[in-house]
Every structure is written in C-alpha cells, then in structure tokens.
Design a protein around this motif. Sequence first.
Motif, PDB file in Angstrom:
ATOM      1  N   CYS A  30      11.921  36.226  57.992  1.00  0.00           N
ATOM      2  CA  CYS A  30      10.577  35.660  57.851  1.00  0.00           C
ATOM      3  C   CYS A  30      10.677  34.485  56.882  1.00  0.00           C
ATOM      4  O   CYS A  30      10.310  33.367  57.217  1.00  0.00           O
ATOM      5  CB  CYS A  30       9.628  36.741  57.327  1.00  0.00           C
ATOM      6  N   ARG A  55      16.017  30.923  62.328  1.00  0.00           N
ATOM      7  CA  ARG A  55      14.715  30.632  61.724  1.00  0.00           C
ATOM      8  C   ARG A  55      14.671  31.133  60.299  1.00  0.00           C
ATOM      9  O   ARG A  55      15.346  32.121  59.949  1.00  0.00           O
ATOM     10  CB  ARG A  55      13.565  31.273  62.494  1.00  0.00           C
ATOM     11  N   LYS A  60       5.580  29.393  52.978  1.00  0.00           N
ATOM     12  CA  LYS A  60       4.948  30.523  53.653  1.00  0.00           C
ATOM     13  C   LYS A  60       3.441  30.499  53.483  1.00  0.00           C
ATOM     14  O   LYS A  60       2.931  30.469  52.355  1.00  0.00           O
ATOM     15  CB  LYS A  60       5.472  31.849  53.085  1.00  0.00           C
ATOM     16  N   HIS A 208       5.732  39.258  65.208  1.00  0.00           N
ATOM     17  CA  HIS A 208       4.368  39.146  64.696  1.00  0.00           C
ATOM     18  C   HIS A 208       3.350  39.812  65.610  1.00  0.00           C
ATOM     19  O   HIS A 208       2.272  40.181  65.167  1.00  0.00           O
ATOM     20  CB  HIS A 208       4.010  37.685  64.392  1.00  0.00           C
ATOM     21  N   GLU A 234      12.083  38.389  63.969  1.00  0.00           N
ATOM     22  CA  GLU A 234      12.437  38.289  62.542  1.00  0.00           C
ATOM     23  C   GLU A 234      13.560  39.260  62.198  1.00  0.00           C
ATOM     24  O   GLU A 234      13.444  40.477  62.442  1.00  0.00           O
ATOM     25  CB  GLU A 234      11.201  38.578  61.682  1.00  0.00           C
ATOM     26  N   ASP A 245       6.776  40.102  55.009  1.00  0.00           N
ATOM     27  CA  ASP A 245       6.875  40.834  56.283  1.00  0.00           C
ATOM     28  C   ASP A 245       8.030  41.840  56.318  1.00  0.00           C
ATOM     29  O   ASP A 245       8.698  42.004  57.360  1.00  0.00           O
ATOM     30  CB  ASP A 245       6.996  39.851  57.466  1.00  0.00           C
ATOM     31  N   GLN A 248       8.177  44.574  59.187  1.00  0.00           N
ATOM     32  CA  GLN A 248       8.402  44.294  60.614  1.00  0.00           C
ATOM     33  C   GLN A 248       9.777  43.711  60.914  1.00  0.00           C
ATOM     34  O   GLN A 248      10.132  43.516  62.077  1.00  0.00           O
ATOM     35  CB  GLN A 248       7.308  43.373  61.177  1.00  0.00           C
TER      36      GLN A 248
HETATM   37 MN    MN Z   1       6.699  36.488  59.121  1.00  0.00          MN
END
Ligand code: MN
Length: 365
Positions: A30, A55, A60, A208, A234, A245, A248
């Motif tokens: 993330c 990525r 953020k 997401h 992610e 995050d 996740q």
């Molecule tokens: Mn994220």
Amino acid sequence: MKSTSGTIVFPDIQTWYPNQVAPINIVGPCSAESLDQVLATARLIASDFPNAIFRAGVWKPRTRPGHFEGAGEIALDWLKEVQAQTNLKVVTEVATPAHLNACLKAGIDMVWIGARTTVNPFSVQELAEAFKGVDIPVFVKNPINPDLGLWIGAIERIHNAGVNRIAAIHRGFHAFESSPYRNSPRWELVIDLKSSLPGLPILCDASHISGNPELIAGVAQKAMDLNYQGLMIETHVNPSLALSDAYQQITPKRLKEIVDSLVLRNPDNTDELYLNRLVELRSRVDTIDDSIIQALSQRDRLIREIGQFKKGNNVTILQLQRWEEILQRQLSNGRSSGLSENFIKQLYEFIHAESIRIQHEELNS
Ligand code: MN
Ligand code: PEP
C-alpha cells in the motif's frame, strides 16, 4: 486528438511495453515505508513475477490526520532502487501537479490517480494540465462514490491532455449497506464503463474491493471471468507490520498462490459448434426475457386498475401487510425454484416501488 464526444482509441495495454504478459499485475505494498521494506517486497515479487509492475504509495490520502501519510519524495529514490535492482516497472499515486512533477523528475514509469482524486473534477483538471506533453501511462481509479460520469470524465480529461496509454482501475465503491466487501464492487458499473469507452483496458484492484485477504482470490477470479486485463493486489513483505491497510495486504507467497490458482479463460471462441450452441442458448434467454417484459406489463395494467379502484373507494396506496404477503410468497416461491433470496428481495423491492409509483399516478390523475 479526439474530442470528448468522439470515440477515443485506447492502445491495448499489452502493447504499452515490450514483453508484457496478461494478466498485467500491479503488485506491491500500500505504502512505501522504508528502503528495506520496499526492496525486500520487490525482490520476492520479481522472482515470481518478473513482468509485474511494482506499486507503492508515496503520498497517502488518509481520511483523518494523524495516520501515516506516506514517506513523501524520499520514497521515489526507493522506487528507483527497485527499478535498478529488479528491473520491475514502478508506479505510484499522484494527486497534484507537484506529485506528478516529482515522479517525472525521478523517472517513475507510470502513475495512478486515486479514488479520492477522481471524485473531484477540479483536481483532475489540474492534473490533466500537468500531463500536457508528458508521455507516461496513467491508471485512473474509479471515484469513491458510484458515479460513472466522474470516472469517464476523469479519463476524458487525461486523454484530452494528450495521454494515450490510459487504463481504468476498478477498486469498488463506498456503500452504506453492510457488505462483506470494504468497497462494494458494483460490477455492473464497470460493464457500463466498457460500453461507454470501448477498448479501454480495465484492471481490478482486488485488495481495496475486498478489504481482507480472504476475499481477494474470489474477486480476482471474477475480474478474470469478466475479461479484465489485469489486477492490482497490495503485497507486503510483512503485512501485520504495514503502516497503512495492514488488514488487507498479503505476502508475496500468498500472491503467488492466488495468481497461480486463477483460471484464465479465452475472451472468445470461433469454433462453429460452440457459436451455434451459444446462439441457441441466447435465443432461448431472449424468449424468456420477452415473456418477463410481457408479464411485467400485464402486472402494471392490473396495478393501475387497483389504483383506480382504491381511488374510487378513497383508500391509501401502501398496505404494509399486503406488501409483506407478496414478498414472503415470492421468497418462498424463489426458494423452491432455487433462486437467490437476495435476488428475489431486490427484484421485488423494484417491482413494488414501481407499483407505488403507478398507483400514485392513478390516485392523482
Ligand atoms: Mn491501500
Ligand atoms: C491505494 O491504492 O493504496 C489507495 C489509496 O487506493 P484508492 O485510491 O483506491 O483508495
């Protein structure tokens, strides 16, 4: 360049760079948190997916202050290290012209526009101005709210600035109803997007949408079944320590398992037997659809008659007990015919809303 009203021609995402293989996977944490975290994650990813795009968020967008807001410009140097040491292409989020200029100066390969930026035409237009004369691929995430026009508008603004390599990223939509997803996928909106902008490459940000690791594989498979060009997932070398995050993100090992288990189907098949059978099945579906419309129209006529009858007898429209009866009767009908309870409930909520509208019209005619 085409005008906003013309048809935009999107280059196929697989021609953006040599050796790109489908699906196009955008993977990585993330947020970029430190050089070590970024490099450790990227090395593991590169050994399994040498063609992936790496990525990491540098700036953020946090809903409330006081949370980790990204490492800022220094993290661009870390992404440069990823490029140098792993050969992976790198991508990060830009929300302002200053972010974009810093990325261009650093030599970041591609950028994405986040959901909280797509939602604001002023921000998107400011970014679009900064994209003029810049030949970099741009991913446009859907806006947080389910407004297709904003998503299309952002893509048009970026395209009008002269950017050709554009893809959409579907990351789901904020919803008030409780749901197993962090962001409701609303797949039908993406199908509408495809019809509005044919040829636009679309990727699915399964992380997401899901909001937790358990749902990611299912969401990713659904995206593949709907012919998406790729995925954003992610991935963090140590998810439980992630600064954003954490709940996740998945490990590179889990990423490999998920991607390996995806079933990739062909977008089409030209075999004659297949096509004939498909035409036959579709024509049977069309016949059923025709009779659904016939039945709905007969139903509407009866509802109008009831409306007139109630008017003549001075009775109100909504009789809760009757609505409950209809719903329960059809739920039980649906159950014994193997239809999903949720589907029947939603279908009858629509039908009932239309009945109320029609009776309202009749009562006040
Ligand atoms: Mn994220
Ligand atoms: C992200 O990709 O980490 C992110 C902030 O995404 P979104 O804009 O979809 O919320």
